[in-house]
Design an enzyme around this catalytic site. Sequence first.
Site, PDB file in Angstrom:
ATOM      1  N   LYS A  13       1.079  -0.967   0.433  1.00  0.00           N
ATOM      2  CA  LYS A  13       0.094  -0.170   0.128  1.00  0.00           C
ATOM      3  C   LYS A  13       0.856   1.195   0.351  1.00  0.00           C
ATOM      4  CE  LYS A  13      -2.428  -1.284   3.927  1.00  0.00           C
ATOM      5  NZ  LYS A  13      -1.563  -2.427   4.212  1.00  0.00           N
ATOM      6  N   ARG A  86     -10.141   0.456   7.866  1.00  0.00           N
ATOM      7  CA  ARG A  86      -9.029  -0.873   8.664  1.00  0.00           C
ATOM      8  C   ARG A  86     -10.530  -2.197   9.309  1.00  0.00           C
ATOM      9  NH1 ARG A  86      -3.611   0.357   8.734  1.00  0.00           N
ATOM     10  NH2 ARG A  86      -2.441  -1.848   9.032  1.00  0.00           N
ATOM     11  N   ARG A 125      12.260  -6.007   6.195  1.00  0.00           N
ATOM     12  CA  ARG A 125      11.952  -4.852   5.483  1.00  0.00           C
ATOM     13  C   ARG A 125      12.911  -3.978   6.457  1.00  0.00           C
ATOM     14  NH1 ARG A 125       6.358  -1.416   5.719  1.00  0.00           N
ATOM     15  NH2 ARG A 125       6.146  -2.931   7.676  1.00  0.00           N
ATOM     16  N   ARG A 158      11.032  -2.745  12.453  1.00  0.00           N
ATOM     17  CA  ARG A 158      10.043  -1.918  12.815  1.00  0.00           C
ATOM     18  C   ARG A 158       9.372  -2.567  13.395  1.00  0.00           C
ATOM     19  NH1 ARG A 158       5.133   0.478   8.605  1.00  0.00           N
ATOM     20  NH2 ARG A 158       4.099  -1.050  10.154  1.00  0.00           N
ATOM     21  N   ARG A 169      -0.959  -9.481  13.193  1.00  0.00           N
ATOM     22  CA  ARG A 169      -1.303  -8.196  12.501  1.00  0.00           C
ATOM     23  C   ARG A 169      -2.824  -9.222  10.565  1.00  0.00           C
ATOM     24  NH1 ARG A 169       4.283  -5.773  10.685  1.00  0.00           N
ATOM     25  NH2 ARG A 169       2.994  -4.329   9.464  1.00  0.00           N
TER      26      ARG A 169
HETATM   27  P1  AP5 Z   1       4.916  -1.481   2.045  1.00  0.00           P
HETATM   28  O1  AP5 Z   1       4.835  -0.486   0.931  1.00  0.00           O
HETATM   29  O2  AP5 Z   1       5.311  -0.494   2.901  1.00  0.00           O
HETATM   30  O3  AP5 Z   1       3.206  -2.261   2.654  1.00  0.00           O
HETATM   31  P2  AP5 Z   1       1.825  -1.777   3.653  1.00  0.00           P
HETATM   32  O4  AP5 Z   1       0.892  -2.545   2.575  1.00  0.00           O
HETATM   33  O5  AP5 Z   1       2.297  -0.271   2.862  1.00  0.00           O
HETATM   34  O6  AP5 Z   1       2.487  -2.434   4.990  1.00  0.00           O
HETATM   35  P3  AP5 Z   1       2.757  -1.297   6.158  1.00  0.00           P
HETATM   36  O7  AP5 Z   1       3.365  -2.820   6.850  1.00  0.00           O
HETATM   37  O8  AP5 Z   1       3.275  -0.623   5.954  1.00  0.00           O
HETATM   38  O9  AP5 Z   1       1.756  -1.762   6.376  1.00  0.00           O
HETATM   39  P4  AP5 Z   1       0.038  -2.033   7.577  1.00  0.00           P
HETATM   40  O10 AP5 Z   1      -1.020  -2.060   7.091  1.00  0.00           O
HETATM   41  O11 AP5 Z   1       0.996  -3.349   8.480  1.00  0.00           O
HETATM   42  O12 AP5 Z   1       1.031  -1.158   8.902  1.00  0.00           O
HETATM   43  P5  AP5 Z   1       0.818   0.797   9.154  1.00  0.00           P
HETATM   44  O13 AP5 Z   1       1.981   1.470   9.282  1.00  0.00           O
HETATM   45  O14 AP5 Z   1      -0.366   1.127   8.303  1.00  0.00           O
HETATM   46  O15 AP5 Z   1       5.895  -2.660   1.796  1.00  0.00           O
HETATM   47  C1  AP5 Z   1       5.829  -3.863   2.720  1.00  0.00           C
HETATM   48  C2  AP5 Z   1       7.093  -4.079   2.143  1.00  0.00           C
HETATM   49  O16 AP5 Z   1       7.499  -4.953   0.900  1.00  0.00           O
HETATM   50  C3  AP5 Z   1       8.974  -3.091   1.764  1.00  0.00           C
HETATM   51  O17 AP5 Z   1       9.709  -3.669   1.952  1.00  0.00           O
HETATM   52  C4  AP5 Z   1       8.700  -3.317   0.852  1.00  0.00           C
HETATM   53  O18 AP5 Z   1       9.938  -2.972  -0.361  1.00  0.00           O
HETATM   54  C5  AP5 Z   1       7.997  -4.289  -0.052  1.00  0.00           C
HETATM   55  N1  AP5 Z   1       7.463  -4.691  -1.258  1.00  0.00           N
HETATM   56  C6  AP5 Z   1       6.361  -3.609  -1.208  1.00  0.00           C
HETATM   57  N2  AP5 Z   1       5.600  -3.992  -2.763  1.00  0.00           N
HETATM   58  C7  AP5 Z   1       7.057  -5.016  -2.911  1.00  0.00           C
HETATM   59  C8  AP5 Z   1       6.522  -5.918  -4.307  1.00  0.00           C
HETATM   60  N3  AP5 Z   1       5.531  -5.451  -5.407  1.00  0.00           N
HETATM   61  N4  AP5 Z   1       7.260  -6.655  -4.554  1.00  0.00           N
HETATM   62  C9  AP5 Z   1       8.203  -6.559  -3.754  1.00  0.00           C
HETATM   63  N5  AP5 Z   1       8.649  -6.275  -2.285  1.00  0.00           N
HETATM   64  C10 AP5 Z   1       7.236  -4.871  -1.882  1.00  0.00           C
HETATM   65  O19 AP5 Z   1       0.190   0.147  10.480  1.00  0.00           O
HETATM   66  C11 AP5 Z   1       1.047  -0.304  11.506  1.00  0.00           C
HETATM   67  C12 AP5 Z   1      -0.163  -0.044  12.880  1.00  0.00           C
HETATM   68  O20 AP5 Z   1      -0.789   0.877  13.111  1.00  0.00           O
HETATM   69  C13 AP5 Z   1      -1.279  -0.893  12.630  1.00  0.00           C
HETATM   70  O21 AP5 Z   1      -0.846  -2.814  13.190  1.00  0.00           O
HETATM   71  C14 AP5 Z   1      -2.182  -0.832  13.815  1.00  0.00           C
HETATM   72  O22 AP5 Z   1      -1.483  -1.063  14.930  1.00  0.00           O
HETATM   73  C15 AP5 Z   1      -1.842   1.211  13.130  1.00  0.00           C
HETATM   74  N6  AP5 Z   1      -3.112   1.257  12.327  1.00  0.00           N
HETATM   75  C16 AP5 Z   1      -2.889   1.884  11.195  1.00  0.00           C
HETATM   76  N7  AP5 Z   1      -3.905   2.567  10.794  1.00  0.00           N
HETATM   77  C17 AP5 Z   1      -4.713   1.925  11.600  1.00  0.00           C
HETATM   78  C18 AP5 Z   1      -6.632   2.569  11.539  1.00  0.00           C
HETATM   79  N8  AP5 Z   1      -6.807   2.748  10.186  1.00  0.00           N
HETATM   80  N9  AP5 Z   1      -6.879   2.250  12.513  1.00  0.00           N
HETATM   81  C19 AP5 Z   1      -6.653   1.151  13.650  1.00  0.00           C
HETATM   82  N10 AP5 Z   1      -4.997   1.435  13.898  1.00  0.00           N
HETATM   83  C20 AP5 Z   1      -3.930   1.342  13.161  1.00  0.00           C
END
Ligand code: AP5
Length: 214
Positions: A13, A86, A125, A158, A169
């Site tokens: 994402k 979410r 990562r 992280r 997760r």
């Molecule tokens: P990346 O692009 O970072 O993927 P992502 O889907 O954004 O993954 P995240 O781990 O950042 O998402 P998340 O939803 O768990 O975390 P968030 O920060 O929103 O890519 C990940 C890795 O894959 C990278 O190394 C990248 O290089 C690699 N990659 C990407 N595309 C690729 C490809 N095509 N091929 C190969 N490699 C690839 O949330 C964290 C925490 O915050 C949650 O757990 C929760 O506690 C809280 N939170 C955030 N938003 C909310 C909400 N709305 N409500 C409640 N709690 C929330």
Amino acid sequence: MRMIFLGPPGSGKGTQAKKLVEKYGLAHIATGDILRKAITDKTGLGLNAKKFMDAGELVPDEIILGIIKEELTGAGGGFIFDGFPRTLAQAEGLDGILSELGLNLDYVISLKVADDAIIDRLVSRRLCKNCGFEFNLKTRPPKVEGICDRCGSELFQRPDDTVEVIDNRLSVYREKTEPVEDYYRKKRILVEIDGGKGFDKVFGSITEMVGARE
Ligand code: AP5
């Protein structure tokens, strides 16, 4: 253009949202990034959110909706939500905020990636402690192990990128966020994209879809 990126942790994402923001000049509203900044700045929001995030649990809906209202009030034009909504309560809350502001959504993109690929991506990562630049030991390794190519600072993992927390997760995603996909499917604005391909192929699928619908 106003869109949402849904998808399990590690589905890409953030990666794809950043590329779209660059291409179309949109605001990038990533709740995870906003919460992590609050933790670094040691604000009340950060102190409150940290325990949920470190365990891979969701931060309570009312906190998240408060953040979104603030962000949207400032963002006049197009935007991408990355990692929001979410839960069904967040999706319904967003509908209320958007209707108050007289705005609507164009697309909800759901990135589909297999669990084993997700675990592989996330445990590899690494981030720079200083400039935040992102590396991946498999796809974008640093030139010197543990050191940022850009600013020479130390890299870190992280706290929620361990196998145990990633498993949680993924379960939380299935239980709380998959119903959000159905919510938007019923509204006929959900588009599913195969996020398991390479970076550029996934980006190509998204821009092709956006171009075809414009
Ligand atoms: P990346 O692009 O970072 O993927 P992502 O889907 O954004 O993954 P995240 O781990 O950042 O998402 P998340 O939803 O768990 O975390 P968030 O920060 O929103 O890519 C990940 C890795 O894959 C990278 O190394 C990248 O290089 C690699 N990659 C990407 N595309 C690729 C490809 N095509 N091929 C190969 N490699 C690839 O949330 C964290 C925490 O915050 C949650 O757990 C929760 O506690 C809280 N939170 C955030 N938003 C909310 C909400 N709305 N409500 C409640 N709690 C929330």
